[in-house]
Design a protein around this motif. Structure first.
Motif, PDB file in Angstrom:
ATOM      1  N   GLY A  89      33.955   5.646  43.121  1.00 21.94           N
ATOM      2  CA  GLY A  89      33.968   7.095  43.091  1.00 21.94           C
ATOM      3  C   GLY A  89      33.086   7.690  44.168  1.00 21.94           C
ATOM      4  N   TYR A  90      33.348   8.952  44.474  1.00 21.94           N
ATOM      5  CA  TYR A  90      32.620   9.660  45.522  1.00 21.94           C
ATOM      6  C   TYR A  90      32.258  11.045  45.015  1.00 21.94           C
ATOM      7  CZ  TYR A  90      34.859   5.977  48.168  1.00 21.94           C
ATOM      8  OH  TYR A  90      35.287   4.752  48.607  1.00 21.94           O
ATOM      9  N   LEU A  91      31.084  11.542  45.421  1.00 24.71           N
ATOM     10  CA  LEU A  91      30.659  12.894  45.070  1.00 24.71           C
ATOM     11  C   LEU A  91      30.236  13.631  46.329  1.00 24.71           C
ATOM     12  CD1 LEU A  91      28.472  12.476  41.856  1.00 24.71           C
ATOM     13  CD2 LEU A  91      30.764  13.431  42.032  1.00 24.71           C
ATOM     14  N   CYS A  92      30.821  14.807  46.550  1.00 28.03           N
ATOM     15  CA  CYS A  92      30.434  15.610  47.713  1.00 28.03           C
ATOM     16  C   CYS A  92      29.040  16.196  47.479  1.00 28.03           C
ATOM     17  CB  CYS A  92      31.458  16.708  47.958  1.00 28.03           C
ATOM     18  SG  CYS A  92      31.462  18.068  46.775  1.00 28.03           S
ATOM     19  N   PRO A  93      28.368  16.608  48.544  1.00 25.34           N
ATOM     20  CA  PRO A  93      27.010  17.160  48.389  1.00 25.34           C
ATOM     21  C   PRO A  93      26.946  18.360  47.447  1.00 25.34           C
ATOM     22  CG  PRO A  93      27.448  16.662  50.692  1.00 25.34           C
ATOM     23  CD  PRO A  93      28.751  16.475  49.952  1.00 25.34           C
ATOM     24  N   ASP A  94      27.984  19.193  47.420  1.00 26.07           N
ATOM     25  CA  ASP A  94      27.963  20.389  46.569  1.00 26.07           C
ATOM     26  C   ASP A  94      28.053  20.058  45.080  1.00 26.07           C
ATOM     27  OD1 ASP A  94      27.802  21.968  48.833  1.00 26.07           O
ATOM     28  OD2 ASP A  94      29.957  22.415  48.861  1.00 26.07           O
ATOM     29  N   CYS A  95      28.626  18.904  44.730  1.00 28.12           N
ATOM     30  CA  CYS A  95      28.815  18.542  43.319  1.00 28.12           C
ATOM     31  C   CYS A  95      27.703  17.649  42.770  1.00 28.12           C
ATOM     32  CB  CYS A  95      30.164  17.851  43.133  1.00 28.12           C
ATOM     33  SG  CYS A  95      31.569  18.987  43.276  1.00 28.12           S
ATOM     34  N   GLN A  96      26.835  17.149  43.619  1.00 24.48           N
ATOM     35  CA  GLN A  96      25.762  16.265  43.164  1.00 24.48           C
ATOM     36  C   GLN A  96      24.716  17.050  42.385  1.00 24.48           C
ATOM     37  OE1 GLN A  96      24.141  14.139  46.542  1.00 24.48           O
ATOM     38  NE2 GLN A  96      26.198  13.905  47.377  1.00 24.48           N
ATOM     39  N   THR A  97      24.312  16.491  41.257  1.00 25.94           N
ATOM     40  CA  THR A  97      23.220  17.104  40.503  1.00 25.94           C
ATOM     41  C   THR A  97      21.899  16.755  41.190  1.00 25.94           C
ATOM     42  OG1 THR A  97      22.848  15.195  39.085  1.00 25.94           O
ATOM     43  CG2 THR A  97      24.512  16.799  38.348  1.00 25.94           C
ATOM     44  N   PRO A  98      20.826  17.478  40.896  1.00 26.16           N
ATOM     45  CA  PRO A  98      19.529  17.113  41.466  1.00 26.16           C
ATOM     46  C   PRO A  98      19.129  15.673  41.120  1.00 26.16           C
ATOM     47  CG  PRO A  98      19.431  19.332  40.598  1.00 26.16           C
ATOM     48  CD  PRO A  98      20.769  18.758  40.184  1.00 26.16           C
ATOM     49  N   ASP A  99      19.441  15.228  39.897  1.00 24.71           N
ATOM     50  CA  ASP A  99      19.116  13.847  39.508  1.00 24.71           C
ATOM     51  C   ASP A  99      19.907  12.834  40.326  1.00 24.71           C
ATOM     52  OD1 ASP A  99      17.251  14.654  37.645  1.00 24.71           O
ATOM     53  OD2 ASP A  99      18.610  14.429  35.936  1.00 24.71           O
ATOM     54  N   GLU A 100      21.192  13.094  40.555  1.00 24.97           N
ATOM     55  CA  GLU A 100      22.009  12.186  41.353  1.00 24.97           C
ATOM     56  C   GLU A 100      21.530  12.144  42.795  1.00 24.97           C
ATOM     57  OE1 GLU A 100      26.199  12.621  38.907  1.00 24.97           O
ATOM     58  OE2 GLU A 100      25.668  14.131  40.421  1.00 24.97           O
ATOM     59  N   ASN A 101      21.154  13.297  43.321  1.00 24.50           N
ATOM     60  CA  ASN A 101      20.643  13.349  44.678  1.00 24.50           C
ATOM     61  C   ASN A 101      19.316  12.589  44.783  1.00 24.50           C
ATOM     62  OD1 ASN A 101      20.854  14.298  47.424  1.00 24.50           O
ATOM     63  ND2 ASN A 101      19.099  15.592  46.930  1.00 24.50           N
ATOM     64  N   GLU A 112      18.296  10.095  42.886  1.00 24.79           N
ATOM     65  CA  GLU A 112      18.588   8.668  42.773  1.00 24.79           C
ATOM     66  C   GLU A 112      19.069   8.105  44.119  1.00 24.79           C
ATOM     67  OE1 GLU A 112      21.355   5.524  40.262  1.00 24.79           O
ATOM     68  OE2 GLU A 112      21.748   7.665  40.080  1.00 24.79           O
ATOM     69  N   ALA A 113      19.926   8.855  44.802  1.00 26.04           N
ATOM     70  CA  ALA A 113      20.423   8.408  46.103  1.00 26.04           C
ATOM     71  C   ALA A 113      19.291   8.315  47.123  1.00 26.04           C
ATOM     72  CB  ALA A 113      21.514   9.358  46.599  1.00 26.04           C
ATOM     73  N   GLU A 114      18.395   9.280  47.117  1.00 22.30           N
ATOM     74  CA  GLU A 114      17.256   9.266  48.043  1.00 22.30           C
ATOM     75  C   GLU A 114      16.334   8.079  47.756  1.00 22.30           C
ATOM     76  OE1 GLU A 114      16.644  11.160  50.729  1.00 22.30           O
ATOM     77  OE2 GLU A 114      18.544  12.198  50.422  1.00 22.30           O
ATOM     78  N   ILE A 115      16.097   7.816  46.490  1.00 21.91           N
ATOM     79  CA  ILE A 115      15.256   6.668  46.110  1.00 21.91           C
ATOM     80  C   ILE A 115      15.916   5.364  46.544  1.00 21.91           C
ATOM     81  CG2 ILE A 115      14.365   5.355  44.137  1.00 21.91           C
ATOM     82  CD1 ILE A 115      13.949   8.164  42.773  1.00 21.91           C
ATOM     83  N   ASN A 116      17.216   5.232  46.295  1.00 25.02           N
ATOM     84  CA  ASN A 116      17.927   4.026  46.725  1.00 25.02           C
ATOM     85  C   ASN A 116      17.851   3.852  48.239  1.00 25.02           C
ATOM     86  OD1 ASN A 116      18.651   3.369  44.125  1.00 25.02           O
ATOM     87  ND2 ASN A 116      20.690   4.250  44.272  1.00 25.02           N
ATOM     88  N   GLN A 117      18.043   4.936  48.979  1.00 27.89           N
ATOM     89  CA  GLN A 117      17.996   4.875  50.443  1.00 27.89           C
ATOM     90  C   GLN A 117      16.608   4.446  50.922  1.00 27.89           C
ATOM     91  OE1 GLN A 117      20.757   5.481  52.352  1.00 27.89           O
ATOM     92  NE2 GLN A 117      19.613   4.856  54.142  1.00 27.89           N
ATOM     93  N   ALA A 118      15.567   4.887  50.226  1.00 25.83           N
ATOM     94  CA  ALA A 118      14.197   4.569  50.634  1.00 25.83           C
ATOM     95  C   ALA A 118      13.775   3.161  50.236  1.00 25.83           C
ATOM     96  CB  ALA A 118      13.230   5.585  50.019  1.00 25.83           C
ATOM     97  N   THR A 119      14.386   2.601  49.216  1.00 26.34           N
ATOM     98  CA  THR A 119      13.908   1.318  48.693  1.00 26.34           C
ATOM     99  C   THR A 119      14.859   0.146  48.904  1.00 26.34           C
ATOM    100  OG1 THR A 119      14.817   1.782  46.493  1.00 26.34           O
ATOM    101  CG2 THR A 119      12.521   2.449  46.909  1.00 26.34           C
TER     102      THR A 119
END
Length: 76
Positions: free
Chosen positions: A34-46, A48-55
């Protein structure tokens, strides 16, 4: 991004144009489901993505087609 594949947001059905930059990809068993566009991402999902990218370091797909990631190693 594969030119023949149309990526759509799982919530609003918006099409990704040229790149998935800023989009979240939901993975199960190493495969995108699945895919989520930036406008549909919740703050929690965003977050989580930032944490994954950093770690995590993303290794891409292996011979079996499954994507892999490994923890980033700290310099300390």
């Amino acid at each position: 991004m594969n030119a023949s594949k149309v990526y759509r947001c799982g919530r609003c059905q918006r099409r990704a144009r040229r790149t998935l930059t800023g989009w979240n990809v939901t993975m199960r068993g190493g495969r995108p489901v699945g895919y989520l566009c930036p406008d549909c991402q919740t703050p929690d999902e965003n977050a989580e993505a930032e944490i994954n990218q950093a770690t995590l370091t993303y290794l891409g797909a292996g011979a079996d087609g499954r994507h892999r990631a490994v923890p980033k190693v700290s310099a300390s």
